[in-house]
Motif scaffolding. Structure first.
Motif, PDB file in Angstrom:
ATOM      1  N   ILE A   1      19.380  87.093  33.673  1.00  0.00           N
ATOM      2  CA  ILE A   1      18.877  88.399  34.105  1.00  0.00           C
ATOM      3  C   ILE A   1      17.673  88.216  35.023  1.00  0.00           C
ATOM      4  O   ILE A   1      17.563  88.869  36.063  1.00  0.00           O
ATOM      5  N   ARG A   2      16.779  87.310  34.658  1.00  0.00           N
ATOM      6  CA  ARG A   2      15.591  87.048  35.477  1.00  0.00           C
ATOM      7  C   ARG A   2      15.985  86.558  36.864  1.00  0.00           C
ATOM      8  O   ARG A   2      15.458  87.020  37.879  1.00  0.00           O
ATOM      9  N   VAL A   3      16.951  85.635  36.932  1.00  0.00           N
ATOM     10  CA  VAL A   3      17.413  85.112  38.220  1.00  0.00           C
ATOM     11  C   VAL A   3      18.035  86.237  39.044  1.00  0.00           C
ATOM     12  O   VAL A   3      17.801  86.326  40.253  1.00  0.00           O
ATOM     13  N   ASP A   4      18.814  87.104  38.412  1.00  0.00           N
ATOM     14  CA  ASP A   4      19.406  88.235  39.123  1.00  0.00           C
ATOM     15  C   ASP A   4      18.323  89.136  39.724  1.00  0.00           C
ATOM     16  O   ASP A   4      18.417  89.566  40.875  1.00  0.00           O
ATOM     17  N   LEU A   5      17.295  89.439  38.931  1.00  0.00           N
ATOM     18  CA  LEU A   5      16.211  90.293  39.413  1.00  0.00           C
ATOM     19  C   LEU A   5      15.462  89.648  40.577  1.00  0.00           C
ATOM     20  O   LEU A   5      15.106  90.316  41.552  1.00  0.00           O
ATOM     21  N   ILE A   6      15.238  88.354  40.487  1.00  0.00           N
ATOM     22  CA  ILE A   6      14.559  87.638  41.576  1.00  0.00           C
ATOM     23  C   ILE A   6      15.401  87.689  42.844  1.00  0.00           C
ATOM     24  O   ILE A   6      14.879  87.925  43.944  1.00  0.00           O
ATOM     25  N   GLU A   7      16.705  87.482  42.723  1.00  0.00           N
ATOM     26  CA  GLU A   7      17.584  87.513  43.893  1.00  0.00           C
ATOM     27  C   GLU A   7      17.618  88.898  44.533  1.00  0.00           C
ATOM     28  O   GLU A   7      17.617  89.027  45.754  1.00  0.00           O
ATOM     29  N   VAL A   8      17.643  89.942  43.716  1.00  0.00           N
ATOM     30  CA  VAL A   8      17.628  91.313  44.252  1.00  0.00           C
ATOM     31  C   VAL A   8      16.311  91.567  44.971  1.00  0.00           C
ATOM     32  O   VAL A   8      16.285  92.121  46.078  1.00  0.00           O
ATOM     33  N   PHE A   9      15.195  91.159  44.378  1.00  0.00           N
ATOM     34  CA  PHE A   9      13.893  91.321  45.011  1.00  0.00           C
ATOM     35  C   PHE A   9      13.862  90.614  46.364  1.00  0.00           C
ATOM     36  O   PHE A   9      13.414  91.179  47.364  1.00  0.00           O
ATOM     37  N   LYS A  10      14.347  89.374  46.399  1.00  0.00           N
ATOM     38  CA  LYS A  10      14.361  88.619  47.644  1.00  0.00           C
ATOM     39  C   LYS A  10      15.226  89.290  48.700  1.00  0.00           C
ATOM     40  O   LYS A  10      14.862  89.353  49.871  1.00  0.00           O
ATOM     41  N   ALA A  11      16.374  89.802  48.284  1.00  0.00           N
ATOM     42  CA  ALA A  11      17.275  90.458  49.238  1.00  0.00           C
ATOM     43  C   ALA A  11      16.664  91.740  49.792  1.00  0.00           C
ATOM     44  O   ALA A  11      16.737  91.996  50.997  1.00  0.00           O
ATOM     45  N   LEU A  12      16.059  92.536  48.926  1.00  0.00           N
ATOM     46  CA  LEU A  12      15.494  93.813  49.362  1.00  0.00           C
ATOM     47  C   LEU A  12      14.229  93.657  50.192  1.00  0.00           C
ATOM     48  O   LEU A  12      13.878  94.546  50.960  1.00  0.00           O
ATOM     49  N   ASN A  13      13.538  92.535  50.032  1.00  0.00           N
ATOM     50  CA  ASN A  13      12.287  92.330  50.749  1.00  0.00           C
ATOM     51  C   ASN A  13      12.397  91.317  51.882  1.00  0.00           C
ATOM     52  O   ASN A  13      11.389  90.881  52.424  1.00  0.00           O
ATOM     53  N   GLY A  14      13.627  90.939  52.217  1.00  0.00           N
ATOM     54  CA  GLY A  14      13.846  90.068  53.373  1.00  0.00           C
ATOM     55  C   GLY A  14      13.472  88.617  53.169  1.00  0.00           C
ATOM     56  O   GLY A  14      13.226  87.906  54.141  1.00  0.00           O
ATOM     57  N   PHE A  15      13.434  88.152  51.938  1.00  0.00           N
ATOM     58  CA  PHE A  15      13.090  86.762  51.662  1.00  0.00           C
ATOM     59  C   PHE A  15      14.315  85.862  51.547  1.00  0.00           C
ATOM     60  O   PHE A  15      14.198  84.697  51.215  1.00  0.00           O
ATOM     61  N   SER A  16      15.498  86.402  51.788  1.00  0.00           N
ATOM     62  CA  SER A  16      16.707  85.592  51.703  1.00  0.00           C
ATOM     63  C   SER A  16      17.599  85.903  52.899  1.00  0.00           C
ATOM     64  O   SER A  16      17.357  86.846  53.641  1.00  0.00           O
TER      65      SER A  16
END
Length: 123
Positions: A86-101
């Motif tokens: 769950i933590r990894v999923d949240l980090i990936e969503v954060f990165k995607a929404l904030n342009g870090f990926s």
């Protein structure tokens, strides 16, 4: 088995944590973003099986093997594998929404900013 239960000194907390994090957990979490089991889709048996590996491994640690699973996790400063996913999923969503990926080539954010839209185009 990766760890021999007969070896002395090998079952100490720090040694076992190093072995677990380097050899065991890395295999359990390999490409987890792609195959993450979701309980709502009837994957409970897979989730329990994965968690059982960590549960069994924590029993091998000296002096804490008979404690309840949640206490063993607290002592070893670990979380359940489900919580880690769950933590990894949240980090990936954060990165995607904030342009870090670089997920922009696969997904785009909707105009409202609330949804991800497939970025794939059909030929």
């Amino acid at each position: 088995a990766v760890v021999s239960t007969q070896s002395t000194g090998l079952r100490e907390k720090n040694v076992m944590l190093s072995v677990y994090k380097a050899l065991i957990r890395s295999h359990l979490e390999y490409c987890v973003q792609l195959w993450n089991p979701v309980p709502e889709h009837g994957s409970w048996s897979l989730i329990f099986e994965l968690e059982g590996v960590q549960r069994k491994f924590t029993r091998l640690v000296d002096d804490i093997g008979t404690l309840p699973y949640s206490e063993r996790l607290d002592i070893l400063h670990l979380t359940t594998l489900t919580e880690r996913r769950i933590r990894v999923d949240l980090i990936e969503v954060f990165k995607a929404l904030n342009g870090f990926s670089d997920l922009e080539s696969i997904f785009k954010v909707s105009r409202s900013g609330l949804n991800l839209i497939s970025g794939w185009t059909t030929l």
